[in-house]
Scaffold this motif. Structure first.
Motif, PDB file in Angstrom:
ATOM      1  N   ALA A 124       0.823  -1.210   0.000  1.00 20.11           N
ATOM      2  CA  ALA A 124       0.000   0.000   0.000  1.00 20.11           C
ATOM      3  C   ALA A 124       0.860   1.264   0.000  1.00 20.11           C
ATOM      4  O   ALA A 124       0.494   2.281  -0.597  1.00 20.11           O
ATOM      5  N   LEU A 125       2.013   1.201   0.655  1.00 23.54           N
ATOM      6  CA  LEU A 125       2.902   2.361   0.766  1.00 23.54           C
ATOM      7  C   LEU A 125       3.752   2.576  -0.481  1.00 23.54           C
ATOM      8  O   LEU A 125       4.096   3.713  -0.827  1.00 23.54           O
ATOM      9  N   ARG A 126       4.080   1.506  -1.180  1.00 28.20           N
ATOM     10  CA  ARG A 126       4.993   1.571  -2.334  1.00 28.20           C
ATOM     11  C   ARG A 126       4.648   2.679  -3.336  1.00 28.20           C
ATOM     12  O   ARG A 126       5.529   3.427  -3.754  1.00 28.20           O
ATOM     13  N   PRO A 127       3.384   2.856  -3.763  1.00 32.27           N
ATOM     14  CA  PRO A 127       3.090   3.912  -4.740  1.00 32.27           C
ATOM     15  C   PRO A 127       3.322   5.329  -4.205  1.00 32.27           C
ATOM     16  O   PRO A 127       3.360   6.278  -4.981  1.00 32.27           O
ATOM     17  N   LEU A 128       3.476   5.456  -2.907  1.00 32.20           N
ATOM     18  CA  LEU A 128       3.655   6.775  -2.296  1.00 32.20           C
ATOM     19  C   LEU A 128       5.117   7.092  -1.983  1.00 32.20           C
ATOM     20  O   LEU A 128       5.420   8.099  -1.349  1.00 32.20           O
ATOM     21  N   ILE A 129       6.005   6.230  -2.450  1.00 33.04           N
ATOM     22  CA  ILE A 129       7.440   6.414  -2.219  1.00 33.04           C
ATOM     23  C   ILE A 129       8.093   6.820  -3.530  1.00 33.04           C
ATOM     24  O   ILE A 129       7.804   6.255  -4.584  1.00 33.04           O
ATOM     25  N   GLN A 130       8.969   7.806  -3.458  1.00 25.90           N
ATOM     26  CA  GLN A 130       9.702   8.250  -4.640  1.00 25.90           C
ATOM     27  C   GLN A 130      11.195   8.009  -4.436  1.00 25.90           C
ATOM     28  O   GLN A 130      11.621   7.637  -3.350  1.00 25.90           O
ATOM     29  N   ARG A 131      11.967   8.224  -5.438  1.00 21.41           N
ATOM     30  CA  ARG A 131      13.402   7.935  -5.409  1.00 21.41           C
ATOM     31  C   ARG A 131      14.126   8.651  -4.264  1.00 21.41           C
ATOM     32  O   ARG A 131      15.062   8.118  -3.698  1.00 21.41           O
ATOM     33  N   LYS A 132      13.695   9.833  -3.890  1.00 17.99           N
ATOM     34  CA  LYS A 132      14.378  10.613  -2.847  1.00 17.99           C
ATOM     35  C   LYS A 132      13.756  10.414  -1.462  1.00 17.99           C
ATOM     36  O   LYS A 132      14.158  11.066  -0.503  1.00 17.99           O
ATOM     37  N   SER A 133      12.786   9.530  -1.339  1.00 14.66           N
ATOM     38  CA  SER A 133      12.134   9.301  -0.045  1.00 14.66           C
ATOM     39  C   SER A 133      13.109   8.671   0.953  1.00 14.66           C
ATOM     40  O   SER A 133      13.963   7.874   0.578  1.00 14.66           O
ATOM     41  N   VAL A 134      12.932   9.044   2.207  1.00 14.34           N
ATOM     42  CA  VAL A 134      13.700   8.459   3.300  1.00 14.34           C
ATOM     43  C   VAL A 134      12.727   8.096   4.412  1.00 14.34           C
ATOM     44  O   VAL A 134      11.617   8.623   4.482  1.00 14.34           O
ATOM     45  N   ALA A 135      13.153   7.180   5.264  1.00 16.42           N
ATOM     46  CA  ALA A 135      12.286   6.741   6.367  1.00 16.42           C
ATOM     47  C   ALA A 135      13.116   6.532   7.623  1.00 16.42           C
ATOM     48  O   ALA A 135      14.328   6.302   7.562  1.00 16.42           O
ATOM     49  N   HIS A 136      12.445   6.611   8.750  1.00 17.46           N
ATOM     50  CA  HIS A 136      13.065   6.390  10.050  1.00 17.46           C
ATOM     51  C   HIS A 136      12.192   5.409  10.815  1.00 17.46           C
ATOM     52  O   HIS A 136      10.964   5.456  10.742  1.00 17.46           O
ATOM     53  N   GLY A 137      12.818   4.497  11.532  1.00 17.48           N
ATOM     54  CA  GLY A 137      12.044   3.556  12.320  1.00 17.48           C
ATOM     55  C   GLY A 137      12.918   2.749  13.260  1.00 17.48           C
ATOM     56  O   GLY A 137      14.145   2.885  13.269  1.00 17.48           O
TER      57      GLY A 137
END
Length: 190
Positions: free
Chosen positions: A107-120
């Motif tokens: 579900a999240l994949r289409p909302l991620i772009q090449r410059k996206s970053v995440a923290h967890g």
């Protein structure tokens, strides 16, 4: 027990990357904590909160089929208008069974772009106990950590390898083992 603070070693680098843009979009999978809202009020950004922690999906995930899980996560993310620049996953993957984790990823994949970053935060080992926590950003290097106010769903400690297997569109940019056995992760989109 009241809130405490802890250092977030990788958060400064994530924030530095998104601040280089004139505007950015933040997705926080948790609730809209006053600390996080106040912190991001200093930037030109759009905040999106999903509050997965209080969603009935957490308690129902073991009874749902894969397609139903995917539809639930798509509904949870239906507010999103465009890609996310920064995703704050906190320790949410540790509340999801492997099938639910994969559905969240899909579900999240289409909302991620090449410059996206995440923290967890993930578990160092699958047997790692996790105390339910609520997070908020106080400043670029410090997060507020408080006990979750409500009873939580079952825990599914997720290791770094399991997280990257599910979220195949991210790679680990940096990871640091913390003293309590959690691993703080900086994830970068592929």
């Amino acid at each position: 027990m009241s809130a405490t603070t802890e250092s977030a070693q990788h958060l400064p680098l994530l924030l530095e990357r998104v601040q280089q843009r004139s505007r950015f979009t933040v997705f926080d999978i948790g609730p809209a904590t006053p600390q996080t809202v106040a912190f991001f009020s200093n930037f030109k950004c759009r905040l999106h909160f999903a509050d997965l922690y209080d969603d009935p999906l957490l308690t129902a995930q073991d009874e749902l089929e894969d397609a139903e899980l995917l539809e639930c996560f798509k509904a949870l993310l239906s507010f999103a208008v465009g890609p996310f620049d920064l995703c704050l996953l906190w320790d949410a993957p540790n509340y999801l069974n492997p099938r639910a984790l994969r559905a969240l990823s899909d579900a999240l994949r289409p909302l991620i772009q090449r410059k996206s970053v995440a923290h967890g935060y993930c578990a160092f080992q699958e047997t790692q106990p996790f105390a339910p926590k609520q997070y908020g950003i106080l400043d670029a290097e410090t997060v507020s950590v408080a006990p979750r106010p409500k009873a939580q769903a079952r825990m599914y400690p997720t290791t770094q390898n399991a997280l990257i297997e599910a979220f195949s569109f991210f790679t680990v940019g940096r990871g640091t083992l913390m003293s309590d056995g959690r691993v703080e992760l900086l994830l970068e989109a592929l």
